[in-house]
Design a protein around this motif. Structure first.
Motif, PDB file in Angstrom:
ATOM      1  N   LEU A  78       3.491  -5.852 -10.976  1.00  0.00           N
ATOM      2  CA  LEU A  78       2.704  -4.527 -11.402  1.00  0.00           C
ATOM      3  C   LEU A  78       1.757  -4.586 -12.707  1.00  0.00           C
ATOM      4  CD1 LEU A  78       4.889  -1.849  -9.398  1.00  0.00           C
ATOM      5  CD2 LEU A  78       3.236  -3.391  -8.407  1.00  0.00           C
TER       6      LEU A  78
ATOM      7  N   LEU B  20      -1.340  -6.498 -12.424  1.00  0.00           N
ATOM      8  CA  LEU B  20      -2.254  -5.721 -11.465  1.00  0.00           C
ATOM      9  C   LEU B  20      -3.187  -4.672 -12.220  1.00  0.00           C
ATOM     10  CD1 LEU B  20      -0.469  -5.463  -7.824  1.00  0.00           C
ATOM     11  CD2 LEU B  20      -2.519  -7.069  -8.747  1.00  0.00           C
TER      12      LEU B  20
ATOM     13  N   ASP C 222      -5.895   1.879  -0.613  1.00  0.00           N
ATOM     14  CA  ASP C 222      -5.981   1.737  -2.280  1.00  0.00           C
ATOM     15  C   ASP C 222      -6.922   2.695  -2.809  1.00  0.00           C
ATOM     16  OD1 ASP C 222      -6.902   0.791  -4.852  1.00  0.00           O
ATOM     17  OD2 ASP C 222      -6.823  -1.369  -4.269  1.00  0.00           O
TER      18      ASP C 222
ATOM     19  N   VAL D  80      -6.106  -4.624  -5.497  1.00  0.00           N
ATOM     20  CA  VAL D  80      -4.816  -4.457  -4.973  1.00  0.00           C
ATOM     21  C   VAL D  80      -4.663  -4.637  -3.340  1.00  0.00           C
ATOM     22  CG1 VAL D  80      -2.831  -3.329  -5.276  1.00  0.00           C
ATOM     23  CG2 VAL D  80      -4.125  -3.356  -6.957  1.00  0.00           C
TER      24      VAL D  80
ATOM     25  N   LEU E 106      -3.058  -7.253  -0.926  1.00  0.00           N
ATOM     26  CA  LEU E 106      -2.108  -6.984  -0.138  1.00  0.00           C
ATOM     27  C   LEU E 106      -2.570  -7.423   1.356  1.00  0.00           C
ATOM     28  CD1 LEU E 106      -1.052  -3.529  -1.530  1.00  0.00           C
ATOM     29  CD2 LEU E 106       0.610  -5.530  -1.603  1.00  0.00           C
TER      30      LEU E 106
ATOM     31  N   GLN F  35       5.856  -5.021  -1.276  1.00  0.00           N
ATOM     32  CA  GLN F  35       4.538  -4.875  -2.071  1.00  0.00           C
ATOM     33  C   GLN F  35       3.633  -3.630  -1.561  1.00  0.00           C
ATOM     34  OE1 GLN F  35       4.539  -6.891  -4.611  1.00  0.00           O
ATOM     35  NE2 GLN F  35       6.500  -7.627  -3.726  1.00  0.00           N
TER      36      GLN F  35
ATOM     37  N   SER G 121       3.026  -0.640  -4.274  1.00  0.00           N
ATOM     38  CA  SER G 121       1.555  -0.655  -4.699  1.00  0.00           C
ATOM     39  C   SER G 121       1.019   0.977  -4.423  1.00  0.00           C
ATOM     40  CB  SER G 121       0.474  -1.487  -3.999  1.00  0.00           C
ATOM     41  OG  SER G 121       0.880  -2.609  -4.259  1.00  0.00           O
TER      42      SER G 121
END
Lengths: 499, 499
Positions: free
Chosen positions: A38, A41, A275, A291, A295, B270, B274
């Motif tokens: 994390l 990111l 996101d 992100v 994913l 994940q 996130s």
């Protein structure tokens, strides 16, 4: 003494020892977990902030001998902010009316080609790409990077450039030169974003036909060839322009999308749309939703490549000695890598629109007739000066009824598909499927072949022998859906023979 | 006249008409798409804000006849902020040393039971749950809601309460009464969150054994029974306490987790991690990461239920007349519903820890020996007053080497697993698998059965006849992994006969 007894007495002595300590200090052993994945990111988001001056970030890299070297990483711009070249452009200023009611008043298609078009223009093969591929199927002087089908195209290759003129296009809706959501809308001088209209696979082929027919003046393709989404397009192009296609090759595709594939693409889209940086599609001047893209690609990768290969390649190997909630198993680091690599290489909105087009794919006659009617209505409305597209209407927040089931019977669906395949039923068709594919399971290619044979018998009084079906067993390919990118021998071989 | 000619001339006439219009007004047809699904999630986040007074929100609901009624929705608190009851609690004040170096200085287990324990305590069956289930396997006076195995337990049912004393526990790491990440750490008086130590499936069974052995004084279970993660636990419990188990039932599980299953759980974790509201596990006083939970559950649902059933049930049916990037196909609304339903019903951190424990599951001897050593080291360190758990160390940001492959050969893995299964090889074991399961494919249950038979022959000089393997064909069950929750006849039947 049994195992549990040992533990019991041992535990008691320890408990005794522990209780002597003050303030329960022994509990502090469980420190918070760390999340380097994390951190990474967040750093990346910072480096992609448009208002922040970009700095070079140190980056660790492995070479083939696993030696670590520190390299300077130049922050990468997202694809839609890079200058792209190495392809040619065809521009159509005539509007393209779309299956679900939208319209593109003008559009362009990026394309590349290999080999030479013969005098009577009878040796052209149109290659259709998978979801996220560009027109760069093979290297050439203007772009020397290996293409996505590098070894399949060339002199004496399955797609033989000594014989054929091979054309590959980037689909409309994409982001490698063709008109898509990241393109500038000439009316507003802004990018379309989610003002872009919903597309279908057949829309893509109608755009391609302008290039083939209007630009090149090719009246009939020698063959229409494609894999995955390209395998859908290969059939769709033939359905749209039955007089303009000779042979058809459809690899690892289907004749209509099935619920499992729709479900897998649904999760990819929803993850991306969740996101916060996606910002309902209007992210082009902000931090890209890298992100969500990462994913989404990780989920996609599971559907593209998992299969017996992973067992052999990754097994249960872990990369850390202690477990972590960040990538830990070798297979996780692989997914992480695939996701990261893709996250700025493809336009997020393109992913949504093209993925949705795949869900909507259905060669059945009802769907096709509905689409034709919709397109004609749009044309009529435009002509009548009262155009109001229904495709982009504000959807009501529909409550979900979890008990609802499909209204059309399976039999009705079968008949509908057979009718829809009528115009392809007289072609020479090669259908290839792979047993280890979980995204487009091999029964779906079997369905294409069976229905096309039926169509040949029913509508043309033929024997169905014009439809060839080739299935790669698990013993032959363990690469799942991505086999078409990898297996030159078992995919390329049958193509070469067929063409 | 060919299709393309019609389109061409028609398009030209329209283009002509269009060009007369001023300011390209026709382009405005493509309005931005709307996203009711995102609106809904944002509203939900608002209603879950701890600092905002909760209001009743109108909600549309369907009844069986598809009549829409407006109901008042009382905002739901997340599970960890609700008072839970209907189960009993066993508290252990002795520390539990964990396979990956962590320690729980004390813990509690929520459990429920049905039937009567006989005098010599020889009729107890321990049921192990799937990932997200509570101890509520069946209704009883303290909790009249139907349990997750409601029809499998009761007088004359597969788990016959006339004969057996049935116990079901919530796993440690969970959130239905047993100690997990949402529990209060008695040192700090705060919730553990991601200070909770990494768990293994075997850890869970060692915690259960305290209840069975220490609390109930049961020296030997009549049987250990479980499905999915519970099927892992059923084997793990036997591996840990071979003297304390009579019969073993393992349904839709595996002997070690395989890359595809790890990959699918990886994506779920994940996606959850996130969600900005996850906040590295410290969300208990804020907005819960309900979006991440919803998405994660949608992915999980694909792995639990997809299969031939979806084809029949959803087909390609859509719920809107125009396509949308929000749930649109019937299968999408189903996933959306499943995700929403789960999003506040399970603790996000529990999901991460329990899902991770599943990934780490491996009955191979190396893994077990390493774990024993680690536990003993922790105990020793604690005893030596110099305890420093390695399980929670700060992980370095490991660069990824995409070329890396597993270092252990497949043969080594096979031998390791066989050794690890030694202590189970002499038991009466029933292994059940389902052909339509994509998460724990049926070859994995075949692997359990084969390896156990081999272990019986190799280590006990037996014939392997003590190992029963039962596989449900696609003709029998189309429900995939979730079959064990649904198919009373074909799963319950063999269990009843075996017990």
């Amino acid at each position: 003494m049994s195992k549990s007894k040992i533990t019991k007495s041992f535990v008691r002595s320890i408990t005794h020892s522990l209780s002597k300590k003050s303030n329960n200090q022994y509990i502090s052993s469980n420190k918070p977990l760390s999340f380097p994945c994390l951190d990474k990111l967040e750093k990346k988001s910072d480096s992609l902030r448009p208002d922040v001056e970009r700095k070079k970030i140190p980056n660790l890299k492995f070479d083939v001998n696993n030696t670590i070297t520190i390299e300077q990483e130049i922050p990468i711009k997202p694809i839609y902010n890079r200058i792209q070249q190495g392809f040619e452009l065809f521009k159509s200023e005539e509007p393209l009316f779309l299956d679900y009611g939208g319209v593109l008043p003008e559009f362009q298609i990026a394309y590349e080609h290999w080999g030479t078009l013969n005098k009577d223009k009878s040796n052209a093969i149109l290659i259709h790409t998978g979801l996220s591929a560009s027109s760069h199927a093979k290297s050439h002087p203007k772009n020397i990077k290996p293409g996505w089908w590098e070894n399949f195209i060339g002199p004496d290759k399955p797609l033989d450039t000594n014989k054929f003129f091979i054309i590959c296009t980037n689909v409309i809706g994409g982001c490698y030169g063709s008109t898509g959501p990241s393109s500038i809308n000439r009316e507003t001088n802004e990018r379309y974003a989610t003002r872009f209209p919903i597309l279908s696979i057949n829309d893509m082929t109608r755009a391609q036909n302008r290039l083939i027919n209007h630009h090149f003046g090719i009246k009939k393709l020698y063959a229409s060839v494609g894999s995955s989404m390209g395998g859908m397009q290969s059939l769709a192009y033939t359905q749209e322009f039955p007089e303009e296609v000779g042979k058809v090759v459809s690899i690892s595709a289907c004749a209509r999308s099935h619920p499992y594939s729709i479900a897998m693409r649904h999760t990819q889209r929803q993850v991306l749309m969740s996101d916060p940086n996606w910002n309902r599609g209007f992210y082009y001047d902000g931090i890209p939703p890298h992100v969500g893209m990462k994913l989404s690609r990780e989920i996609a990768t599971v559907t593209y490549r998992s299969g017996p290969e992973w067992e052999r390649r990754f097994g249960r190997e872990r990369v850390h000695s202690s477990p972590s909630l960040c990538p830990d198993f070798l297979v996780e680091t692989y997914l992480d890598h695939q996701g990261t690599k893709f996250s700025l290489e493809y336009d997020p909105n393109s992913l949504l629109y093209v993925s949705k087009a795949m869900d909507l794919f259905d060669l059945g006659s009802k769907n096709r007739n509905r689409a034709s009617t919709t397109r004609l209505e749009t044309q009529k409305k435009l002509y009548d000066d009262t155009y109001d597209s229904d495709a982009n209407r504000v959807l009501k927040d529909m409550p979900i009824n979890p008990k609802r089931v499909r209204s059309e019977s399976e039999e009705e669906g079968e008949i509908d598909l057979l009718d829809g395949l009528k115009t392809i039923g007289d072609k020479e068709v090669l259908v290839i499927g792979v047993r280890s594919d979980i995204l487009f399971p091999s029964w779906q290619q079997a369905e294409i072949a069976e229905k096309l044979k039926e169509a040949n018998i029913k509508f043309f009084g033929g024997t169905g022998d014009n439809i060839k079906h080739h299935e790669l067993s698990e013993a032959i390919s363990q690469y799942g859906h991505d086999t078409f990118l990898i297996d030159l021998e078992h995919v390329g071989g049958p193509i070469k023979e067929f063409l």
